[in-house]
Design a protein around this motif. Sequence first.
Motif, PDB file in Angstrom:
ATOM      1  N   SER A   1       0.850  -1.192   0.000  1.00 44.67           N
ATOM      2  CA  SER A   1       0.000   0.000   0.000  1.00 44.67           C
ATOM      3  C   SER A   1       0.887   1.244   0.000  1.00 44.67           C
ATOM      4  CB  SER A   1      -0.952   0.006   1.193  1.00 44.67           C
ATOM      5  OG  SER A   1      -0.241   0.122   2.399  1.00 44.67           O
ATOM      6  N   GLY A   2       0.457   2.241  -0.732  1.00 49.36           N
ATOM      7  CA  GLY A   2       1.242   3.466  -0.858  1.00 49.36           C
ATOM      8  C   GLY A   2       2.166   3.471  -2.066  1.00 49.36           C
ATOM      9  N   LEU A   3       2.292   2.330  -2.735  1.00 51.39           N
ATOM     10  CA  LEU A   3       3.104   2.253  -3.950  1.00 51.39           C
ATOM     11  C   LEU A   3       2.177   2.247  -5.157  1.00 51.39           C
ATOM     12  CD1 LEU A   3       5.652  -0.558  -2.980  1.00 51.39           C
ATOM     13  CD2 LEU A   3       5.992   1.914  -2.843  1.00 51.39           C
ATOM     14  N   ASN A   4       2.583   2.919  -6.238  1.00 50.20           N
ATOM     15  CA  ASN A   4       1.776   2.868  -7.452  1.00 50.20           C
ATOM     16  C   ASN A   4       2.178   1.650  -8.281  1.00 50.20           C
ATOM     17  OD1 ASN A   4       3.994   3.540  -9.206  1.00 50.20           O
ATOM     18  ND2 ASN A   4       3.709   5.709  -8.690  1.00 50.20           N
ATOM     19  N   LYS A   5       1.441   1.397  -9.361  1.00 52.63           N
ATOM     20  CA  LYS A   5       1.687   0.208 -10.182  1.00 52.63           C
ATOM     21  C   LYS A   5       3.104   0.170 -10.737  1.00 52.63           C
ATOM     22  CE  LYS A   5      -3.070  -0.686 -11.554  1.00 52.63           C
ATOM     23  NZ  LYS A   5      -4.018  -0.852 -12.653  1.00 52.63           N
ATOM     24  N   SER A   6       3.620   1.312 -11.134  1.00 51.06           N
ATOM     25  CA  SER A   6       4.969   1.385 -11.676  1.00 51.06           C
ATOM     26  C   SER A   6       6.009   1.020 -10.607  1.00 51.06           C
ATOM     27  CB  SER A   6       5.234   2.790 -12.219  1.00 51.06           C
ATOM     28  OG  SER A   6       6.571   2.919 -12.645  1.00 51.06           O
ATOM     29  N   GLN A   7       5.817   1.521  -9.417  1.00 47.40           N
ATOM     30  CA  GLN A   7       6.746   1.216  -8.328  1.00 47.40           C
ATOM     31  C   GLN A   7       6.690  -0.269  -7.959  1.00 47.40           C
ATOM     32  OE1 GLN A   7       5.055   4.187  -5.679  1.00 47.40           O
ATOM     33  NE2 GLN A   7       6.986   5.339  -5.688  1.00 47.40           N
ATOM     34  N   ILE A   8       5.486  -0.820  -7.959  1.00 46.47           N
ATOM     35  CA  ILE A   8       5.339  -2.249  -7.651  1.00 46.47           C
ATOM     36  C   ILE A   8       6.045  -3.087  -8.707  1.00 46.47           C
ATOM     37  CG2 ILE A   8       3.674  -4.152  -7.479  1.00 46.47           C
ATOM     38  CD1 ILE A   8       1.739  -2.096  -6.166  1.00 46.47           C
ATOM     39  N   GLN A   9       5.908  -2.724  -9.975  1.00 45.99           N
ATOM     40  CA  GLN A   9       6.580  -3.454 -11.049  1.00 45.99           C
ATOM     41  C   GLN A   9       8.096  -3.345 -10.917  1.00 45.99           C
ATOM     42  OE1 GLN A   9       5.209  -5.593 -13.170  1.00 45.99           O
ATOM     43  NE2 GLN A   9       7.269  -6.073 -13.892  1.00 45.99           N
ATOM     44  N   GLN A  10       8.588  -2.156 -10.619  1.00 49.31           N
ATOM     45  CA  GLN A  10      10.036  -1.970 -10.415  1.00 49.31           C
ATOM     46  C   GLN A  10      10.522  -2.833  -9.258  1.00 49.31           C
ATOM     47  OE1 GLN A  10      10.153   2.403  -9.982  1.00 49.31           O
ATOM     48  NE2 GLN A  10      11.832   2.334 -11.472  1.00 49.31           N
ATOM     49  N   LEU A  11       9.773  -2.827  -8.171  1.00 52.95           N
ATOM     50  CA  LEU A  11      10.150  -3.619  -7.005  1.00 52.95           C
ATOM     51  C   LEU A  11      10.197  -5.103  -7.353  1.00 52.95           C
ATOM     52  CD1 LEU A  11      10.817  -3.735  -3.989  1.00 52.95           C
ATOM     53  CD2 LEU A  11       8.347  -3.751  -3.537  1.00 52.95           C
ATOM     54  N   LYS A  12       9.201  -5.593  -8.102  1.00 57.61           N
ATOM     55  CA  LYS A  12       9.182  -6.989  -8.534  1.00 57.61           C
ATOM     56  C   LYS A  12      10.441  -7.341  -9.327  1.00 57.61           C
ATOM     57  CE  LYS A  12       4.305  -8.194  -9.108  1.00 57.61           C
ATOM     58  NZ  LYS A  12       3.280  -8.481 -10.129  1.00 57.61           N
ATOM     59  N   GLU A  13      10.787  -6.476 -10.259  1.00 60.97           N
ATOM     60  CA  GLU A  13      11.954  -6.733 -11.104  1.00 60.97           C
ATOM     61  C   GLU A  13      13.244  -6.711 -10.291  1.00 60.97           C
ATOM     62  OE1 GLU A  13      11.606  -3.835 -14.249  1.00 60.97           O
ATOM     63  OE2 GLU A  13       9.759  -4.742 -15.000  1.00 60.97           O
ATOM     64  N   ILE A  14      13.372  -5.767  -9.413  1.00 62.51           N
ATOM     65  CA  ILE A  14      14.570  -5.660  -8.576  1.00 62.51           C
ATOM     66  C   ILE A  14      14.676  -6.875  -7.663  1.00 62.51           C
ATOM     67  CG2 ILE A  14      15.632  -4.358  -6.681  1.00 62.51           C
ATOM     68  CD1 ILE A  14      14.441  -1.808  -8.088  1.00 62.51           C
ATOM     69  N   LEU A  15      13.565  -7.240  -7.018  1.00 66.25           N
ATOM     70  CA  LEU A  15      13.593  -8.387  -6.115  1.00 66.25           C
ATOM     71  C   LEU A  15      13.840  -9.696  -6.856  1.00 66.25           C
ATOM     72  CD1 LEU A  15      10.807  -7.476  -3.534  1.00 66.25           C
ATOM     73  CD2 LEU A  15      13.292  -7.497  -3.188  1.00 66.25           C
ATOM     74  N   ALA A  16      13.394  -9.794  -8.103  1.00 70.87           N
ATOM     75  CA  ALA A  16      13.677 -10.995  -8.898  1.00 70.87           C
ATOM     76  C   ALA A  16      15.181 -11.153  -9.102  1.00 70.87           C
ATOM     77  CB  ALA A  16      12.955 -10.932 -10.244  1.00 70.87           C
ATOM     78  N   THR A  17      15.865 -10.050  -9.340  1.00 68.72           N
ATOM     79  CA  THR A  17      17.323 -10.089  -9.496  1.00 68.72           C
ATOM     80  C   THR A  17      17.993 -10.458  -8.178  1.00 68.72           C
ATOM     81  OG1 THR A  17      17.248  -8.449 -11.261  1.00 68.72           O
ATOM     82  CG2 THR A  17      19.360  -8.736 -10.143  1.00 68.72           C
ATOM     83  N   VAL A  18      17.532  -9.866  -7.087  1.00 68.15           N
ATOM     84  CA  VAL A  18      18.096 -10.156  -5.767  1.00 68.15           C
ATOM     85  C   VAL A  18      17.880 -11.624  -5.423  1.00 68.15           C
ATOM     86  CG1 VAL A  18      17.903  -9.642  -3.288  1.00 68.15           C
ATOM     87  CG2 VAL A  18      17.862  -7.774  -4.951  1.00 68.15           C
ATOM     88  N   GLU A  19      16.677 -12.136  -5.709  1.00 67.66           N
ATOM     89  CA  GLU A  19      16.375 -13.541  -5.432  1.00 67.66           C
ATOM     90  C   GLU A  19      17.263 -14.469  -6.256  1.00 67.66           C
ATOM     91  OE1 GLU A  19      12.482 -16.425  -5.083  1.00 67.66           O
ATOM     92  OE2 GLU A  19      12.524 -14.961  -6.707  1.00 67.66           O
ATOM     93  N   LYS A  20      17.451 -14.145  -7.517  1.00 60.59           N
ATOM     94  CA  LYS A  20      18.307 -14.956  -8.389  1.00 60.59           C
ATOM     95  C   LYS A  20      19.731 -14.994  -7.846  1.00 60.59           C
ATOM     96  CE  LYS A  20      20.185 -15.163 -13.021  1.00 60.59           C
ATOM     97  NZ  LYS A  20      20.748 -14.264 -13.994  1.00 60.59           N
ATOM     98  N   ASN A  21      20.241 -13.845  -7.428  1.00 55.56           N
ATOM     99  CA  ASN A  21      21.599 -13.786  -6.871  1.00 55.56           C
ATOM    100  C   ASN A  21      21.703 -14.604  -5.585  1.00 55.56           C
ATOM    101  OD1 ASN A  21      22.318 -12.075  -8.974  1.00 55.56           O
ATOM    102  ND2 ASN A  21      22.076 -10.215  -7.752  1.00 55.56           N
TER     103      ASN A  21
END
Length: 151
Positions: free
Chosen positions: A115-135
């Motif tokens: 909550s408090g994040l817009n759709k663009s921020q949520i998408q960015q967070l997903k992409e960033i966390l996917a990279t962190v998870e992969k690492n």
Amino acid sequence: MKEDILHQIGSISRALDSIANIEFKEMDLSRGQYLYLVRIKQNPGIISDHLAQILNVDRTSAFRSISKLEKQNLITKQKDDENKKIRHLYTTQLGEQLAKKIEAENAYSNQKVLSGLNKSQIQQLKEILATVEKNAKTEWQLVKNGGKREY
């Protein structure tokens, strides 16, 4: 800086895990078992080695949790038609019902923490966390297989 980010990720994870453990206690699921149950529901017929990989746990930990779920009649094991050593995992009717409740809690928690994040921020967070998870998974595989990390 990196330690601060990992600290925050850990804090978020522990908070949500603590909430889930309290809420799922009434379902008679011990710490972390709900993760196994949901993944088995989402992947009918999965084998324990693949489940351990998905959850980033060792095979012994996976075996213990799977055995507990089976004793609670939440999952069943079925022999593979070709390789009798392989056991496929499936949720029982009771396990399916509990997994649906767990998935609903997960959706609710996602809504609340984002909550408090817009759709663009949520998408960015997903992409960033996917990279962190992969690492993180790469490092887990290295260490699990006996590799040494140079600090």
